[in-house]
Design a protein around this motif. Structure first.
Motif, short mmCIF file in Angstrom:
data_model
loop_
_atom_site.label_atom_id
_atom_site.label_comp_id
_atom_site.label_asym_id
_atom_site.label_seq_id
_atom_site.Cartn_x
_atom_site.Cartn_y
_atom_site.Cartn_z
N GLU A 210 66.72 36.40 44.48
CA GLU A 210 65.67 36.62 43.50
C GLU A 210 65.20 38.06 43.65
O GLU A 210 65.22 38.61 44.76
N VAL A 211 64.80 38.67 42.55
CA VAL A 211 64.41 40.08 42.55
C VAL A 211 62.96 40.19 42.09
O VAL A 211 62.55 39.52 41.14
N VAL A 212 62.20 41.06 42.77
CA VAL A 212 60.80 41.27 42.40
C VAL A 212 60.56 42.75 42.16
O VAL A 212 61.11 43.60 42.85
N CYS A 213 59.77 43.04 41.15
CA CYS A 213 59.39 44.43 40.84
C CYS A 213 57.87 44.49 40.70
O CYS A 213 57.30 43.84 39.82
N LEU A 214 57.24 45.25 41.57
CA LEU A 214 55.80 45.47 41.49
C LEU A 214 55.55 46.51 40.41
O LEU A 214 55.95 47.67 40.55
N THR A 246 55.45 41.66 39.19
CA THR A 246 54.22 41.34 39.92
C THR A 246 53.14 42.36 39.64
O THR A 246 53.40 43.57 39.55
N ARG A 247 51.92 41.87 39.52
CA ARG A 247 50.78 42.74 39.24
C ARG A 247 50.36 43.49 40.49
O ARG A 247 50.17 42.90 41.56
N TYR A 248 50.20 44.80 40.35
CA TYR A 248 49.75 45.66 41.44
C TYR A 248 48.22 45.65 41.56
O TYR A 248 47.51 45.56 40.55
N PHE A 249 47.75 45.73 42.79
CA PHE A 249 46.34 45.96 43.07
C PHE A 249 46.23 47.14 44.03
O PHE A 249 47.14 47.37 44.84
N ARG A 256 44.92 53.55 42.03
CA ARG A 256 44.94 53.29 40.58
C ARG A 256 44.44 51.88 40.30
O ARG A 256 44.55 51.00 41.15
N PRO A 257 43.89 51.64 39.12
CA PRO A 257 43.38 50.30 38.80
C PRO A 257 44.51 49.28 38.72
O PRO A 257 45.68 49.65 38.56
N PRO A 258 44.19 47.99 38.85
CA PRO A 258 45.22 46.94 38.74
C PRO A 258 46.01 47.05 37.44
O PRO A 258 45.48 47.49 36.41
N GLY A 282 53.69 37.66 38.48
CA GLY A 282 53.12 37.42 39.81
C GLY A 282 51.73 37.99 39.92
O GLY A 282 51.38 38.97 39.26
N ASN A 283 50.91 37.37 40.74
CA ASN A 283 49.51 37.78 40.98
C ASN A 283 48.62 37.61 39.75
O ASN A 283 47.61 38.31 39.61
N VAL A 284 48.98 36.69 38.87
CA VAL A 284 48.13 36.34 37.71
C VAL A 284 48.06 34.82 37.66
O VAL A 284 48.75 34.17 36.85
N PRO A 285 47.25 34.20 38.51
CA PRO A 285 47.20 32.73 38.61
C PRO A 285 46.88 32.05 37.30
O PRO A 285 45.99 32.49 36.55
N GLY A 286 47.64 30.99 36.99
CA GLY A 286 47.39 30.20 35.80
C GLY A 286 48.11 30.68 34.55
O GLY A 286 48.03 30.04 33.49
#
Length: 333
Positions: A210-214, A246-249, A256-258, A282-286
């Motif tokens: 599986e591949v993930v990109c922030l 995936t969402r950055y924080f 930088r902002p999310p 990713g990082n956005v529940p629901g």
């Protein structure tokens, strides 16, 4: 310290062959990872059993959405990294050099913890698992003998030599972080082409992938950057391999902002239109894109909320409605 593997001697230098930096080291010198060094003409590692964290965690948090969904893995790490991302989310571990003196956590202890917790797998994560190479070569066969699967969450900067040895030892699945094009990797001290080679090698070796990109605000979340990721995902991983945006924080040196959620949604739409069969947020529940849908008939197959699996609607690894085979490894209750 522990004797290192994956190296060769060239004249009066030792060339480390663990990752794509191929550090050339003389007596007393450390590699870029700060974990491997030369002593008395031999290469040693400071990470064997040098565990910085260990706990039972859901497969979804890694993220693995198509490998043992709803199950948990004993998840552990060491220190330092072989890249230097200024936005690192686990900087409290990856930016710390391994201590020279430590108590070794034996591979048997990790396996026993997994069995006590009811985990079905091991997972080297948090910091870069490549640095645990020798430890994993001992741990993976032991875990296999006790009925556990083996996984890693990696930046993908390991050499084919190292990856092949991990697969021989019992690696079942890996999640690879594809950060973006060469412009993005210059900020991390690496090269995108090497990570793409790792993805290609893992696929060829039959590892579940599986591949993930922030997606980072105003760095790699524009359409051109997303298209680069999507095109190379299709070329090196293939349409059936899951792609996670995936969402950055803000973390470490990046303030930088999310990432705006609509930019991630746009990235997912681009990937789906280009032919990636399983694309996630990713990082956005629901969010609806946390769920798995059949690429053939569109039926909801796995419903999730954050890192929890709510419902699995697969039948022998296939869509319950149209019978389409779904990429992955599933244990159905």
């Amino acid at each position: 310290m522990h004797p290192a593997r994956a190296w060769r001697r060239v004249g009066n230098e030792i060339v480390c062959q663990l990752c794509y930096h191929f550090c050339r080291l003389r007596e007393g010198k450390f590699g870029r990872c700060k974990a491997r060094f030369v002593k008395d003409g031999e290469l040693y590692t400071l990470t064997y059993g040098n565990v910085s964290a260990m706990e039972s965690r859901p497969m979804e948090i890694k993220p693995f959405f198509h490998f043992l969904p709803g199950k948990t893995a004993i998840t552990f790490s060491t220190y330092s990294c072989n890249l230097d991302c200024p936005w690192c989310q686990n900087w409290h571990l990856s930016k710390v050099s391994p201590p020279m003196s430590y108590s070794v956590v034996k591979p048997e202890e990790v396996v026993e913890k997994a069995l006590i917790f009811g985990d079905v797998a091991t997972c080297a994560s948090f910091n870069e698992p490549t640095l645990l190479y020798e430890y994993l070569l001992d741990l993976f066969p032991l875990a296999k003998s006790r009925g556990l699967f083996n996984t890693i969450v990696s930046n993908g900067y390991m050499t084919p030599l190292a990856l092949k040895e991990l697969v021989k030892a019992g690696l079942d699945a890996m999640n690879v972080d594809l950060k973006g094009d060469e412009r993005v990797y210059r900020l991390c001290g690496g090269k995108a082409k090497n990570v793409l080679k790792t993805i290609k090698t893992a696929k060829k070796l039959g590892v579940h992938l599986e591949v993930v990109c922030l997606l980072i605000t105003d760095l790699n979340d524009d359409e051109d950057s997303v298209r680069w990721v999507v095109e190379n995902h299709l070329k090196y991983a293939g349409a059936e391999v899951p792609l996670h945006f995936t969402r950055y924080f803000p973390a470490y040196l990046f303030k930088r902002p999310p990432t705006p959620v609509e930019r991630i949604e746009r990235a997912i739409e681009i990937a789906k239109r280009e032919g990636v069969e399983f694309v996630y947020i990713g990082n956005v529940p629901g969010h609806t894109y946390e769920n798995t849908y059949c690429p053939n008939c569109g039926e909801l197959l796995i419903k999730r909320y954050s890192f929890r699996v709510i419902e699995v609607r697969l039948k022998n690894g296939r869509c319950w409605r149209c019978g389409r085979e779904i990429y992955g490894f599933f244990i159905e209750e």
